[in-house]
Design a protein around this motif. Structure first.
Motif, short mmCIF file in Angstrom:
data_model
loop_
_atom_site.label_atom_id
_atom_site.label_comp_id
_atom_site.label_asym_id
_atom_site.label_seq_id
_atom_site.Cartn_x
_atom_site.Cartn_y
_atom_site.Cartn_z
N LYS A 170 3.65 -7.29 -2.63
CA LYS A 170 3.15 -7.93 -4.68
C LYS A 170 0.97 -8.75 -4.00
CE LYS A 170 7.48 -9.50 -6.53
NZ LYS A 170 7.85 -10.76 -6.47
N GLN A 171 0.83 -8.49 -4.72
CA GLN A 171 -0.43 -8.64 -4.60
C GLN A 171 -1.15 -10.54 -5.19
OE1 GLN A 171 -2.86 -5.45 -6.65
NE2 GLN A 171 -1.47 -4.20 -6.54
N GLY A 172 -0.71 -10.49 -5.95
CA GLY A 172 -0.39 -12.24 -6.36
C GLY A 172 -2.55 -12.10 -7.35
N THR A 173 -2.48 -12.94 -7.18
CA THR A 173 -4.01 -13.33 -7.98
C THR A 173 -4.76 -14.60 -6.81
OG1 THR A 173 -3.65 -14.84 -9.44
CG2 THR A 173 -3.50 -12.96 -10.48
N ALA A 174 -3.80 -15.15 -6.39
CA ALA A 174 -4.89 -16.71 -5.30
C ALA A 174 -4.50 -15.78 -4.13
CB ALA A 174 -3.32 -18.12 -5.31
N LYS A 175 -5.88 -16.87 -3.34
CA LYS A 175 -6.83 -15.88 -2.31
C LYS A 175 -5.18 -16.84 -1.11
CE LYS A 175 -9.65 -16.15 1.81
NZ LYS A 175 -11.13 -16.38 1.96
N LYS A 176 -4.80 -17.54 -0.98
CA LYS A 176 -3.78 -18.21 -0.84
C LYS A 176 -2.51 -18.18 -0.68
CE LYS A 176 -1.37 -23.22 0.16
NZ LYS A 176 -1.13 -24.33 -0.60
N ASP A 177 -1.60 -17.31 -1.94
CA ASP A 177 -0.64 -16.43 -1.91
C ASP A 177 -0.75 -15.19 -1.28
OD1 ASP A 177 0.11 -18.75 -3.66
OD2 ASP A 177 -0.33 -17.19 -5.71
N ARG A 178 -1.52 -14.74 -1.09
CA ARG A 178 -1.65 -13.69 -0.50
C ARG A 178 -1.66 -13.37 1.10
NH1 ARG A 178 -6.58 -10.79 -4.55
NH2 ARG A 178 -5.50 -10.30 -5.95
N THR A 179 -2.10 -14.26 0.98
CA THR A 179 -2.56 -15.23 3.01
C THR A 179 -1.30 -15.32 3.57
OG1 THR A 179 -4.98 -16.13 2.99
CG2 THR A 179 -3.39 -16.20 4.85
N GLU A 180 -0.33 -15.80 2.29
CA GLU A 180 1.25 -16.34 2.82
C GLU A 180 1.79 -15.03 2.74
OE1 GLU A 180 2.21 -19.49 0.53
OE2 GLU A 180 1.09 -21.25 1.25
N ARG A 181 1.65 -14.21 2.18
CA ARG A 181 2.80 -12.81 1.70
C ARG A 181 1.95 -12.51 3.38
NH1 ARG A 181 1.11 -12.83 -4.15
NH2 ARG A 181 3.32 -12.96 -4.98
N LEU A 182 1.16 -12.33 3.66
CA LEU A 182 0.89 -11.05 4.86
C LEU A 182 1.06 -11.63 5.72
CD1 LEU A 182 -2.87 -10.36 3.80
CD2 LEU A 182 -1.04 -8.75 4.06
N LEU A 183 1.24 -13.35 5.61
CA LEU A 183 1.79 -13.86 7.29
C LEU A 183 3.29 -13.51 7.50
CD1 LEU A 183 -0.53 -17.13 7.31
CD2 LEU A 183 -0.43 -15.43 8.42
N MET A 184 3.96 -13.73 6.22
CA MET A 184 5.10 -13.70 6.42
C MET A 184 5.58 -12.26 6.68
SD MET A 184 8.32 -15.02 5.78
CE MET A 184 8.05 -16.61 5.19
N ASP A 185 4.76 -11.10 6.64
CA ASP A 185 4.91 -9.82 6.70
C ASP A 185 5.19 -9.59 8.09
OD1 ASP A 185 5.49 -6.92 5.64
OD2 ASP A 185 3.62 -6.91 7.29
N LEU A 186 3.63 -10.88 8.56
CA LEU A 186 3.67 -10.19 10.14
C LEU A 186 4.97 -10.65 10.82
CD1 LEU A 186 -0.08 -11.46 10.43
CD2 LEU A 186 0.82 -8.85 11.36
N GLN A 187 5.47 -11.61 10.31
CA GLN A 187 6.94 -12.41 11.26
C GLN A 187 7.83 -10.50 10.71
OE1 GLN A 187 7.10 -17.11 10.85
NE2 GLN A 187 5.88 -16.83 9.81
N GLN A 188 8.25 -10.66 9.49
CA GLN A 188 9.07 -10.38 9.39
C GLN A 188 9.30 -8.53 9.55
OE1 GLN A 188 9.49 -9.72 4.88
NE2 GLN A 188 10.41 -11.42 4.80
N SER A 189 8.01 -8.11 10.06
CA SER A 189 8.07 -6.90 10.89
C SER A 189 7.66 -6.79 12.47
CB SER A 189 6.60 -6.52 10.52
OG SER A 189 5.42 -7.32 11.41
N GLY A 190 8.08 -8.07 12.75
CA GLY A 190 7.98 -8.26 14.40
C GLY A 190 6.67 -8.09 15.33
N GLU A 191 5.68 -8.01 14.43
CA GLU A 191 4.52 -8.05 15.01
C GLU A 191 3.67 -9.60 16.03
OE1 GLU A 191 1.01 -6.52 12.54
OE2 GLU A 191 2.70 -5.62 11.66
N VAL A 192 4.58 -10.93 14.99
CA VAL A 192 4.50 -11.92 16.00
C VAL A 192 5.00 -11.66 17.30
CG1 VAL A 192 4.83 -14.59 15.99
CG2 VAL A 192 3.95 -12.92 13.87
#
Length: 287
Positions: A170-192
């Motif tokens: 989801k794109q959202g509009t706020a920069k903070k929300d986008r950053t949090e979504r990308l960080l969450m995706d990193l954890q769920q994808s196993g990259e971390v």
């Protein structure tokens, strides 16, 4: 009868909680009988900074250089409870039959020893090591996420939106929300986890390279690893036969760890090659 039984259980729980609270109050009263300097000394002997520990425990802001006695008592009480839990665990292990204790050691990959008390200590040491490993893992995860967050924070809001689109988020509009979504995706994808595993592997490699040959051979035996790889032996024999250096001569200064290869700069591709190049590149030099 069921109602009476439930009421009886409830009263037992209440009585047990009352006794536990009385025991806690009595122990804290005993600790409080020490003056503040004595409490600080006891914590210091345990390797605990009194001010930092008291500040972390306090719910109120403490003036610099000032420590509340009740906070020191709470910290020391927590340490005493840890000691009692460890001793209770040891007593449980001591009560186990020797053969069961040996089986427990074997399941953890620990060689059994002659004395039962030594086996108990070995189990406790293993549990401590596991706990430390988990704490280290959490620290590494936090470090990887913090570094990645800094990288994302340096991007523009448009660049973050493009990354979200690329990952199907989801794109959202706020920069903070986008950053949090990308960080969450990193954890769920196993990259971390993959990044943390790479860090652990690098450190383990350095540790192994620092060991002497005899210790490494013992590790090979313990782990059922064949140190004599056929392909390596063949290459060394051929090199020796040709009068070249076969790598077996000892050197005075053994390198502690192999240097990590430097990352190559991305090549400039023409438009056709750029179209064929995948968006997400796998880091060079990693499996």
């Amino acid at each position: 009868e069921a109602v009476l039984a439930n009421e009886s259980e409830r009263k037992k729980r209440i009585e047990l909680e009352r006794r536990q609270q009385e025991a806690i109050a009595a122990k804290k009263k005993e600790l409080r009988s020490n003056n503040i300097e004595e409490l600080k000394r006891i914590l210091t002997e345990r390797g605990i900074d009194p001010f930092l520990a008291a500040s972390a425990n306090s719910s109120n802001t403490t003036s610099p250089g000032r420590i509340k006695k009740d906070d020191l008592v709470d910290v020391l009480y927590g340490e005493v409870m840890k000691d009692e839990a460890i001793e209770a665990k040891k007593n449980g292990l001591r009560a186990m039959p020797t053969e069961d204790l040996k089986a427990l050691l074997a399941s953890k990959g620990i060689d059994p020893v002659a004395k039962k008390e030594d086996m108990v200590e070995a189990v406790m040491a293993d549990e401590t090591k596991c706990k430390e490993d988990m704490e280290l893992f959490d620290q590494r995860v936090a470090g990887v996420l913090a570094k990645k967050k800094d990288e994302l924070d340096a991007l523009s809001n448009q660049e973050l939106m493009d990354l979200c689109l690329e990952k199907g988020l989801k794109q959202g509009t706020a920069k903070k929300d986008r950053t949090e979504r990308l960080l969450m995706d990193l954890q769920q994808s196993g990259e971390v986890e993959a990044a943390v595993a790479a860090i652990a592997r690098k450190e383990r490699r350095a540790d192994l390279l620092a060991l002497d040959q005899e210790t490494l051979l013992k590790l090979c035996t313990k782990l059922s690893v064949d140190p004599l790889l056929k392909c390596v032996l063949v290459e060394r024999i051929m090199t020796k036969e040709n009068g070249g250096f076969d790598g077996s001569n000892e050197v005075e200064d053994e390198p502690e760890a192999a240097e990590e290869p430097k990352e190559l700069e991305d090549e400039v591709l023409d438009e056709k090659e750029q179209a064929e190049e995948p968006v997400m590149k796998k880091p060079r030099g990693r499996a």
